[in-house]
Write a protein that holds these residues in place. Structure first.
Motif, PDB file in Angstrom:
ATOM      1  N   ARG A   1      11.571  19.625  -3.802  1.00 56.99           N
ATOM      2  CA  ARG A   1      12.368  21.239  -3.660  1.00 56.99           C
ATOM      3  C   ARG A   1      11.327  22.066  -4.172  1.00 56.99           C
ATOM      4  NH1 ARG A   1      18.109  19.290  -6.155  1.00 56.99           N
ATOM      5  NH2 ARG A   1      16.257  18.353  -7.664  1.00 56.99           N
ATOM      6  N   MET A   2      10.888  22.155  -5.342  1.00 59.76           N
ATOM      7  CA  MET A   2      10.135  23.119  -6.110  1.00 59.76           C
ATOM      8  C   MET A   2       9.619  22.416  -7.274  1.00 59.76           C
ATOM      9  SD  MET A   2      13.169  25.429  -7.655  1.00 59.76           S
ATOM     10  CE  MET A   2      11.792  26.893  -7.945  1.00 59.76           C
ATOM     11  N   ARG A   3       8.680  23.520  -7.794  1.00 60.51           N
ATOM     12  CA  ARG A   3       8.145  23.222  -9.350  1.00 60.51           C
ATOM     13  C   ARG A   3       9.114  23.107 -10.478  1.00 60.51           C
ATOM     14  NH1 ARG A   3       3.371  23.253 -12.316  1.00 60.51           N
ATOM     15  NH2 ARG A   3       3.872  21.653 -14.169  1.00 60.51           N
ATOM     16  N   VAL A   4       9.438  21.751 -10.776  1.00 60.57           N
ATOM     17  CA  VAL A   4      10.637  21.481 -11.673  1.00 60.57           C
ATOM     18  C   VAL A   4      10.187  21.001 -12.732  1.00 60.57           C
ATOM     19  CG1 VAL A   4      12.872  20.343 -12.024  1.00 60.57           C
ATOM     20  CG2 VAL A   4      12.349  21.390  -9.814  1.00 60.57           C
ATOM     21  N   VAL A   5      10.378  21.488 -13.999  1.00 58.71           N
ATOM     22  CA  VAL A   5      10.234  20.880 -15.217  1.00 58.71           C
ATOM     23  C   VAL A   5      11.626  20.340 -15.814  1.00 58.71           C
ATOM     24  CG1 VAL A   5       9.357  21.333 -17.682  1.00 58.71           C
ATOM     25  CG2 VAL A   5       8.427  22.441 -15.807  1.00 58.71           C
ATOM     26  N   SER A   6      11.447  19.196 -16.269  1.00 56.93           N
ATOM     27  CA  SER A   6      12.874  18.430 -16.793  1.00 56.93           C
ATOM     28  C   SER A   6      12.555  18.362 -18.224  1.00 56.93           C
ATOM     29  CB  SER A   6      13.420  17.420 -16.092  1.00 56.93           C
ATOM     30  OG  SER A   6      14.427  16.875 -16.446  1.00 56.93           O
ATOM     31  N   VAL A   7      13.657  18.536 -18.951  1.00 54.03           N
ATOM     32  CA  VAL A   7      13.964  18.187 -20.462  1.00 54.03           C
ATOM     33  C   VAL A   7      14.887  17.034 -20.619  1.00 54.03           C
ATOM     34  CG1 VAL A   7      14.414  19.041 -22.923  1.00 54.03           C
ATOM     35  CG2 VAL A   7      13.246  20.392 -20.996  1.00 54.03           C
ATOM     36  N   ALA A   8      14.532  15.868 -20.843  1.00 58.39           N
ATOM     37  CA  ALA A   8      15.227  14.607 -20.942  1.00 58.39           C
ATOM     38  C   ALA A   8      16.124  14.554 -22.407  1.00 58.39           C
ATOM     39  CB  ALA A   8      14.627  13.376 -20.638  1.00 58.39           C
ATOM     40  N   TYR A   9      17.165  14.064 -22.310  1.00 56.51           N
ATOM     41  CA  TYR A   9      18.069  13.644 -23.590  1.00 56.51           C
ATOM     42  C   TYR A   9      18.243  12.276 -23.584  1.00 56.51           C
ATOM     43  CZ  TYR A   9      18.577  18.640 -24.609  1.00 56.51           C
ATOM     44  OH  TYR A   9      18.643  20.032 -24.991  1.00 56.51           O
ATOM     45  N   LEU A  10      18.456  11.863 -24.715  1.00 60.13           N
ATOM     46  CA  LEU A  10      18.858  10.329 -25.133  1.00 60.13           C
ATOM     47  C   LEU A  10      20.306  10.304 -26.032  1.00 60.13           C
ATOM     48  CD1 LEU A  10      18.464   7.589 -25.132  1.00 60.13           C
ATOM     49  CD2 LEU A  10      16.896   8.040 -27.160  1.00 60.13           C
ATOM     50  N   ALA A  11      21.175   9.345 -25.673  1.00 62.97           N
ATOM     51  CA  ALA A  11      22.153   9.075 -26.484  1.00 62.97           C
ATOM     52  C   ALA A  11      22.495   7.596 -26.337  1.00 62.97           C
ATOM     53  CB  ALA A  11      23.769   9.850 -25.876  1.00 62.97           C
ATOM     54  N   LEU A  12      22.641   6.943 -27.627  1.00 58.00           N
ATOM     55  CA  LEU A  12      22.848   5.648 -27.881  1.00 58.00           C
ATOM     56  C   LEU A  12      24.106   5.425 -28.675  1.00 58.00           C
ATOM     57  CD1 LEU A  12      22.361   2.686 -27.495  1.00 58.00           C
ATOM     58  CD2 LEU A  12      20.896   2.880 -29.479  1.00 58.00           C
ATOM     59  N   ALA A  13      25.462   5.304 -27.928  1.00 56.48           N
ATOM     60  CA  ALA A  13      26.504   5.547 -28.813  1.00 56.48           C
ATOM     61  C   ALA A  13      27.384   4.260 -28.418  1.00 56.48           C
ATOM     62  CB  ALA A  13      27.085   6.848 -28.439  1.00 56.48           C
ATOM     63  N   PRO A  14      28.374   3.870 -29.210  1.00 55.44           N
ATOM     64  CA  PRO A  14      29.479   2.921 -28.793  1.00 55.44           C
ATOM     65  C   PRO A  14      30.716   3.624 -28.278  1.00 55.44           C
ATOM     66  CG  PRO A  14      29.631   3.487 -31.145  1.00 55.44           C
ATOM     67  CD  PRO A  14      28.498   4.368 -30.457  1.00 55.44           C
ATOM     68  N   ASP A  15      31.515   2.527 -27.655  1.00 53.43           N
ATOM     69  CA  ASP A  15      32.836   2.895 -27.125  1.00 53.43           C
ATOM     70  C   ASP A  15      32.868   4.300 -26.082  1.00 53.43           C
ATOM     71  OD1 ASP A  15      33.834   0.847 -28.662  1.00 53.43           O
ATOM     72  OD2 ASP A  15      33.895   2.546 -30.662  1.00 53.43           O
ATOM     73  N   LEU A  16      31.916   4.320 -25.243  1.00 49.06           N
ATOM     74  CA  LEU A  16      31.868   5.325 -24.031  1.00 49.06           C
ATOM     75  C   LEU A  16      32.932   4.951 -23.105  1.00 49.06           C
ATOM     76  CD1 LEU A  16      28.025   6.414 -24.314  1.00 49.06           C
ATOM     77  CD2 LEU A  16      29.893   7.168 -25.408  1.00 49.06           C
ATOM     78  N   PRO A  17      33.513   5.939 -22.350  1.00 43.91           N
ATOM     79  CA  PRO A  17      34.596   5.456 -21.456  1.00 43.91           C
ATOM     80  C   PRO A  17      34.108   5.424 -20.122  1.00 43.91           C
ATOM     81  CG  PRO A  17      34.379   8.043 -21.743  1.00 43.91           C
ATOM     82  CD  PRO A  17      33.436   7.327 -22.960  1.00 43.91           C
ATOM     83  N   GLU A  18      34.846   5.007 -19.255  1.00 42.47           N
ATOM     84  CA  GLU A  18      34.591   4.731 -17.880  1.00 42.47           C
ATOM     85  C   GLU A  18      34.130   5.894 -17.202  1.00 42.47           C
ATOM     86  OE1 GLU A  18      34.081   2.098 -15.898  1.00 42.47           O
ATOM     87  OE2 GLU A  18      34.469   0.711 -17.402  1.00 42.47           O
ATOM     88  N   PRO A  19      32.927   6.042 -16.372  1.00 44.04           N
ATOM     89  CA  PRO A  19      32.658   7.333 -15.850  1.00 44.04           C
ATOM     90  C   PRO A  19      33.433   7.962 -14.653  1.00 44.04           C
ATOM     91  CG  PRO A  19      31.111   5.818 -15.247  1.00 44.04           C
ATOM     92  CD  PRO A  19      31.938   5.125 -16.261  1.00 44.04           C
ATOM     93  N   HIS A  20      33.691   9.007 -14.147  1.00 39.90           N
ATOM     94  CA  HIS A  20      34.181   9.382 -12.865  1.00 39.90           C
ATOM     95  C   HIS A  20      33.257  10.482 -12.221  1.00 39.90           C
ATOM     96  CE1 HIS A  20      37.920   7.446 -14.064  1.00 39.90           C
ATOM     97  NE2 HIS A  20      37.825   7.719 -15.439  1.00 39.90           N
ATOM     98  N   ALA A  21      32.666  10.125 -11.082  1.00 37.66           N
ATOM     99  CA  ALA A  21      31.937  11.061 -10.662  1.00 37.66           C
ATOM    100  C   ALA A  21      32.581  12.394  -9.971  1.00 37.66           C
ATOM    101  CB  ALA A  21      31.329  10.307  -9.195  1.00 37.66           C
TER     102      ALA A  21
END
Length: 233
Positions: free
Chosen positions: A94-114
């Motif tokens: 689409r265009m010049r895009v710079v992305s900053v990535a994040y990390l999480a490693l955690a227990p008991d995360l819920p079911e996702p909903h789009a």
């Protein structure tokens, strides 16, 4: 504020995005949170959650907002930590895009909903995610996030968060095996973890685990950094 002599139009435009590598254990298997893109580019492809940073928000706020909007996952235990930045000129059509990535490693995360522009959201076993094509350069981002998460278990007590308040060495070993993606020698692992000062506290109780003598139950000590580290070698 307008600066004298400064013309923003003199510089090439580009956008900033955030991408999130969110990992958890489900049934002793390491999973990553993915979304199916519902819009171009890469419509129908699986990707890491993320999106554009708004003009009036910081990076951390954008990461939390995008995670919530696209997957419904919020209030991740611990915190989202910055992983790396990605800025190859052709990473986004689409265009010049710079992305900053994040990390999480955690227990008991819920079911996702789009939500938002995500058609679906799901926990996907990491081994499966690494075999399928991901949008943009997200395969590289996922690989970097996995390496960071695996390294964190070497020098921090994070693995114990995936166990109950009381656990055996075998319980802890299964967490390491899931995150590191390989089997570990039980005796060698036992020697390593019981040799880290402040990591494990003997509760004085035991639990039967099949044949053999009952296993000692431990709780997490007050250590914040493992020394010596529990290395993958």
């Amino acid at each position: 504020m307008t600066l004298p002599g400064y013309d923003a139009a003199s510089y090439p435009p580009f956008a900033v995005t955030v991408d999130l590598v969110v990992l958890t254990l489900r049934g002793d298997v390491l999973h990553v949170l993915l979304v199916e893109r519902g819009a171009d580019p890469w419509r129908g492809a699986w990707a890491l959650p993320g999106g554009f940073v708004r003009p009036d928000e910081g990076l951390d706020a954008a990461a939390e907002r995008e995670l919530s909007e696209e997957t419904g996952v919020r209030d991740v235990p611990g915190h989202l930590e910055q992983l790396a930045s990605y800025g190859d000129p052709d990473r986004d059509p689409r265009m010049r895009v710079v992305s900053v990535a994040y990390l999480a490693l955690a227990p008991d995360l819920p079911e996702p909903h789009a939500g938002s522009d995500a058609a679906r959201a799901a926990w996907v076993p990491v081994a499966h995610a690494q075999r399928r094509p991901l949008a943009f350069d997200h395969a590289r981002v996922l690989s970097d996030g996995l390496e960071r998460a695996r390294a964190k278990l070497e020098y921090s007590p994070l693995a114990a968060a995936f166990c109950g308040p009381e656990f055996t060495v075998a319980d802890l070993r299964r967490v390491y095996e899931a995150v590191w993606g390989r089997a570990l020698d039980p005796r060698n692992f036992h020697r390593k973890v019981t040799g880290v000062p402040g990591l494990l506290v003997d509760t004085g109780r035991t639990r039967s685990e099949g044949r053999g003598r009952p296993a000692t139950l431990y709780r997490l000590g007050d250590v914040t950094t493992l020394h010596p580290p529990i290395t993958r070698d």
